[in-house]
Design a protein around this motif. Structure first.
Motif, PDB file in Angstrom:
ATOM      1  N   GLN A 143       0.670  -1.220   0.083  1.00  0.00           N
ATOM      2  CA  GLN A 143       0.009  -0.005  -0.102  1.00  0.00           C
ATOM      3  C   GLN A 143       0.825   1.163   0.090  1.00  0.00           C
ATOM      4  O   GLN A 143       0.587   2.350  -0.564  1.00  0.00           O
ATOM      5  N   ALA A 144       2.008   1.435   0.606  1.00  0.00           N
ATOM      6  CA  ALA A 144       2.873   2.544   0.703  1.00  0.00           C
ATOM      7  C   ALA A 144       3.415   2.505  -0.673  1.00  0.00           C
ATOM      8  O   ALA A 144       3.384   3.819  -1.029  1.00  0.00           O
ATOM      9  N   TRP A 145       3.874   1.436  -1.307  1.00  0.00           N
ATOM     10  CA  TRP A 145       4.553   1.590  -2.489  1.00  0.00           C
ATOM     11  C   TRP A 145       3.532   2.192  -3.578  1.00  0.00           C
ATOM     12  O   TRP A 145       3.852   3.180  -4.255  1.00  0.00           O
ATOM     13  N   ALA A 146       2.257   1.647  -3.544  1.00  0.00           N
ATOM     14  CA  ALA A 146       1.287   2.089  -4.486  1.00  0.00           C
ATOM     15  C   ALA A 146       0.848   3.609  -4.319  1.00  0.00           C
ATOM     16  O   ALA A 146       0.690   4.483  -5.300  1.00  0.00           O
ATOM     17  N   ALA A 147       0.830   3.923  -2.867  1.00  0.00           N
ATOM     18  CA  ALA A 147       0.569   5.379  -2.547  1.00  0.00           C
ATOM     19  C   ALA A 147       1.777   6.427  -3.095  1.00  0.00           C
ATOM     20  O   ALA A 147       1.201   7.518  -3.967  1.00  0.00           O
ATOM     21  N   VAL A 148       2.802   5.851  -2.989  1.00  0.00           N
ATOM     22  CA  VAL A 148       4.147   6.910  -3.552  1.00  0.00           C
ATOM     23  C   VAL A 148       4.000   6.872  -5.068  1.00  0.00           C
ATOM     24  O   VAL A 148       4.399   7.963  -5.649  1.00  0.00           O
ATOM     25  N   ARG A 149       3.874   5.848  -5.657  1.00  0.00           N
ATOM     26  CA  ARG A 149       3.670   5.640  -7.134  1.00  0.00           C
ATOM     27  C   ARG A 149       2.513   6.669  -7.717  1.00  0.00           C
ATOM     28  O   ARG A 149       2.598   7.138  -8.952  1.00  0.00           O
ATOM     29  N   ALA A 150       1.558   6.763  -6.941  1.00  0.00           N
ATOM     30  CA  ALA A 150       0.583   7.501  -7.235  1.00  0.00           C
ATOM     31  C   ALA A 150       0.439   8.883  -6.820  1.00  0.00           C
ATOM     32  O   ALA A 150      -0.267   9.771  -7.111  1.00  0.00           O
ATOM     33  N   GLY A 151       1.497   9.348  -6.305  1.00  0.00           N
ATOM     34  CA  GLY A 151       1.704  10.629  -5.653  1.00  0.00           C
ATOM     35  C   GLY A 151       0.966  11.048  -4.434  1.00  0.00           C
ATOM     36  O   GLY A 151       0.765  12.375  -4.292  1.00  0.00           O
ATOM     37  N   GLU A 152       0.813  10.053  -3.737  1.00  0.00           N
ATOM     38  CA  GLU A 152      -0.156  10.579  -2.467  1.00  0.00           C
ATOM     39  C   GLU A 152       0.930  10.268  -1.445  1.00  0.00           C
ATOM     40  O   GLU A 152       1.726   9.304  -1.525  1.00  0.00           O
ATOM     41  N   THR A 153       0.676  11.057  -0.309  1.00  0.00           N
ATOM     42  CA  THR A 153       1.273  10.825   0.974  1.00  0.00           C
ATOM     43  C   THR A 153       0.906   9.660   1.641  1.00  0.00           C
ATOM     44  O   THR A 153      -0.363   9.239   1.386  1.00  0.00           O
ATOM     45  N   LEU A 154       1.665   9.011   2.456  1.00  0.00           N
ATOM     46  CA  LEU A 154       1.041   7.744   3.410  1.00  0.00           C
ATOM     47  C   LEU A 154       0.296   8.127   4.220  1.00  0.00           C
ATOM     48  O   LEU A 154      -0.772   7.205   4.349  1.00  0.00           O
ATOM     49  N   GLU A 155       0.186   9.485   4.830  1.00  0.00           N
ATOM     50  CA  GLU A 155      -0.773   9.641   5.624  1.00  0.00           C
ATOM     51  C   GLU A 155      -2.131   9.779   4.951  1.00  0.00           C
ATOM     52  O   GLU A 155      -3.249   9.239   5.546  1.00  0.00           O
ATOM     53  N   ALA A 156      -2.126  10.042   3.770  1.00  0.00           N
ATOM     54  CA  ALA A 156      -3.310  10.509   2.850  1.00  0.00           C
ATOM     55  C   ALA A 156      -3.923   8.868   2.503  1.00  0.00           C
ATOM     56  O   ALA A 156      -5.125   8.754   2.571  1.00  0.00           O
ATOM     57  N   ALA A 157      -2.970   8.097   2.127  1.00  0.00           N
ATOM     58  CA  ALA A 157      -3.360   6.745   1.865  1.00  0.00           C
ATOM     59  C   ALA A 157      -3.813   5.997   2.852  1.00  0.00           C
ATOM     60  O   ALA A 157      -4.656   5.008   2.647  1.00  0.00           O
ATOM     61  N   ALA A 158      -3.395   6.229   4.096  1.00  0.00           N
ATOM     62  CA  ALA A 158      -3.728   5.503   5.205  1.00  0.00           C
ATOM     63  C   ALA A 158      -5.393   5.707   5.758  1.00  0.00           C
ATOM     64  O   ALA A 158      -5.799   4.954   6.434  1.00  0.00           O
ATOM     65  N   ARG A 159      -5.871   6.754   4.996  1.00  0.00           N
ATOM     66  CA  ARG A 159      -7.363   6.855   5.252  1.00  0.00           C
ATOM     67  C   ARG A 159      -8.147   5.928   4.689  1.00  0.00           C
ATOM     68  O   ARG A 159      -9.275   5.664   5.097  1.00  0.00           O
ATOM     69  N   HIS A 160      -7.609   5.132   3.668  1.00  0.00           N
ATOM     70  CA  HIS A 160      -8.414   4.261   2.918  1.00  0.00           C
ATOM     71  C   HIS A 160      -7.619   2.785   2.774  1.00  0.00           C
ATOM     72  O   HIS A 160      -7.887   1.980   2.131  1.00  0.00           O
ATOM     73  N   ALA A 161      -6.473   2.658   3.675  1.00  0.00           N
ATOM     74  CA  ALA A 161      -5.702   1.497   3.581  1.00  0.00           C
ATOM     75  C   ALA A 161      -5.452   1.223   5.012  1.00  0.00           C
ATOM     76  O   ALA A 161      -4.360   1.582   5.696  1.00  0.00           O
ATOM     77  N   GLY A 162      -6.278   0.290   5.564  1.00  0.00           N
ATOM     78  CA  GLY A 162      -6.046   0.117   7.258  1.00  0.00           C
ATOM     79  C   GLY A 162      -4.933  -0.679   7.620  1.00  0.00           C
ATOM     80  O   GLY A 162      -4.271  -0.088   8.663  1.00  0.00           O
ATOM     81  N   GLU A 163      -4.251  -1.511   6.810  1.00  0.00           N
ATOM     82  CA  GLU A 163      -3.039  -2.202   7.237  1.00  0.00           C
ATOM     83  C   GLU A 163      -1.810  -1.007   7.073  1.00  0.00           C
ATOM     84  O   GLU A 163      -1.092  -0.912   7.967  1.00  0.00           O
ATOM     85  N   LEU A 164      -1.829  -0.017   6.219  1.00  0.00           N
ATOM     86  CA  LEU A 164      -0.750   1.033   6.099  1.00  0.00           C
ATOM     87  C   LEU A 164      -1.205   1.876   7.479  1.00  0.00           C
ATOM     88  O   LEU A 164      -0.057   2.342   8.171  1.00  0.00           O
ATOM     89  N   ARG A 165      -2.424   2.171   7.817  1.00  0.00           N
ATOM     90  CA  ARG A 165      -2.751   3.069   8.755  1.00  0.00           C
ATOM     91  C   ARG A 165      -2.223   2.469  10.112  1.00  0.00           C
ATOM     92  O   ARG A 165      -1.604   3.192  11.072  1.00  0.00           O
ATOM     93  N   ASP A 166      -2.283   1.128  10.217  1.00  0.00           N
ATOM     94  CA  ASP A 166      -1.856   0.521  11.556  1.00  0.00           C
ATOM     95  C   ASP A 166      -0.516   0.537  11.689  1.00  0.00           C
ATOM     96  O   ASP A 166       0.175   0.665  12.690  1.00  0.00           O
ATOM     97  N   ALA A 167       0.310   0.195  10.665  1.00  0.00           N
ATOM     98  CA  ALA A 167       1.695   0.240  10.554  1.00  0.00           C
ATOM     99  C   ALA A 167       2.328   1.648  10.875  1.00  0.00           C
ATOM    100  O   ALA A 167       3.171   1.833  11.801  1.00  0.00           O
TER     101      ALA A 167
END
Length: 423
Positions: free
Chosen positions: A389-413
């Motif tokens: 999820q982190a890799w996909a977020a960066v490739r999409a130009g999204e911050t990890l914090e923004a991606a974590a709103r819809h990616a639970g595993e990343l949010r927990d990490a």
């Protein structure tokens, strides 16, 4: 000619010391020997090609009894020197190549510091040696991962797991969606989990998962051992359908790794444990560029570079430079088959993904997370998913914090590992 660049430190004239170094490592002795003609000396002697003097030091980095006996003190002059060595002196002998560019020169009495910084070689000379049998492309083919990083983890059988328990853990990791698993460097053939038993137990679970899912997880078995035992265990890995063997390079030596490359079709996962003793002192040893070059001549397919924002002493800049070295062809810039896959390993987790993407945007790397996967509060599968999820977020130009709103595993990490990292 082989060209080696050194950082030297001395209270003497750096040009004179560079000539001593060149002579000591080629044709030179402190007196002319019987049969040594000017023609022979000219043919075999190394040549100093370049000297760049740097700012001096107020105190020596290392001691020299020879200088002390001479009553010679500072200032302690430093210079970067390039020396060309005739390839005929070495031929296609890798241990002798290492002894030439990184041998007795460290013991020269005239110096208070010598560090090998860079090594380069001509394409025709590079062709005399082994090359990566698999490298980046072969590793992708074996794992079925066509793009992006291979997400991997490390198992620690030295905590006391038996061979069967190790196999069961590997089965769980396969189910979790892992691409790559490696043994820890300090676990090769312990009494509680002998390597032969471990290979059979692990590969049973790997084959079961392959038959169920169609995916072959690559496992790097640590076969570091006496020469013949290494070759025997490599044969067992192949007979069990495995793809990869790991070797602690510094302790096996060039000759054993070359023999492993010649007699085995396995991917060779090169672990550099112990490299710090060559590299940590700024005035002694060697940098990663010449180190990885020589091991690539031995035919390794992967090289450890440590990790970004990791747990070891190495600066991120050195990790970045090391990864780029691995992905740079040795002699011919167009020879992409000559590249090896850098293994990022040292305190890696989803939060270190953005920095890693910046270093290797292609994703041609092994992203090795031990606790970052196995200690994820949601379990190993969630740990693997958080990294993807982190890799996909960066490739999409999204911050990890923004991606974590819809990616639970990343949010927990981010919550769990980020809190630990920052106290």
């Amino acid at each position: 000619m082989l060209r080696a660049t050194y950082l030297i430190e001395t209270p003497l004239d750096p040009a004179a010391v560079a000539e001593v170094l060149a002579g000591e490592q080629s044709s030179g002795t402190f007196v002319r020997v019987a049969g040594e003609s000017d023609a022979l000396r000219e043919r075999s002697r190394a040549r100093v090609e370049r000297i760049e003097e740097l700012a001096p030091l107020a105190a020596p980095s290392l001691s020299s009894q020879w200088l002390e006996q001479q009553g010679i003190g500072g200032p302690w002059r430093r210079a970067r020197v390039t020396v060309a060595f005739p390839t005929a002196n070495v031929a296609d002998n890798l241990p002798t190549l290492a002894a030439t560019v990184a041998g007795n020169l460290y013991d020269l009495g005239e110096s208070t510091g010598v560090r090998l910084e860079k090594l380069s070689l001509p394409a025709d000379y590079r062709a005399r040696f082994e090359r990566p049998r698999h490298g980046v492309a072969g590793t992708r083919s074996a794992s079925g991962v066509a793009e992006g990083p291979l997400v991997g983890t490390i198992i620690k059988p030295n905590v006391g797991l038996s061979a069967e328990q190790t196999g069961e853990l590997v089965g769980q990791l396969c189910e979790a969606g892992i691409d790559f698993i490696k043994d820890d460097e300090v676990c090769a053939n312990p009494a509680h989990a002998p390597i032969a038993d471990r290979i059979r137990a692990v590969m049973r679970h790997v084959r079961r998962w392959r038959d169920k899912s169609g995916k072959h997880v690559v496992v790097a078995f640590n076969i570091t051992d006496e020469h013949e035992a290494m070759l025997l265990h490599a044969e067992l890995i192949q007979s069990e359908g495995g793809h990869c063997a790991m070797a602690s390079l510094n302790w096996c030596g060039f000759s054993s790794v070359q023999a492993l490359r010649r007699r085995s079709g396995l991917i060779i996962h090169g672990h550099r444990n112990g490299f710090g003793m060559f590299a940590r002192h700024p005035a002694l040893g060697m940098g990663f560029q010449p180190y990885q070059l020589m091991w690539r001549l031995a035919g390794v397919d992967h090289m450890h570079v440590h990790g970004l924002q990791g747990k070891f002493s190495q600066a991120d800049a050195e990790v970045i430079e090391g990864a780029h070295d691995c992905l740079t062809p040795l002699a011919d810039p167009a020879d992409l088959a000559d590249r090896v896959m850098p293994a990022f390993s040292s305190g890696q987790w989803a939060g270190t993904v953005p920095a890693t993407v910046d270093v290797v945007p292609s994703g041609d790397l092994l992203f090795m997370a031990g606790g970052g996967i196995l200690a994820h509060p949601g379990g190993p599968a969630a740990g693997v998913q958080s990294i993807r999820q982190a890799w996909a977020a960066v490739r999409a130009g999204e911050t990890l914090e923004a991606a974590a709103r819809h990616a639970g595993e990343l949010r927990d990490a981010l919550h769990f590992f980020g809190r630990k990292k920052h106290g």
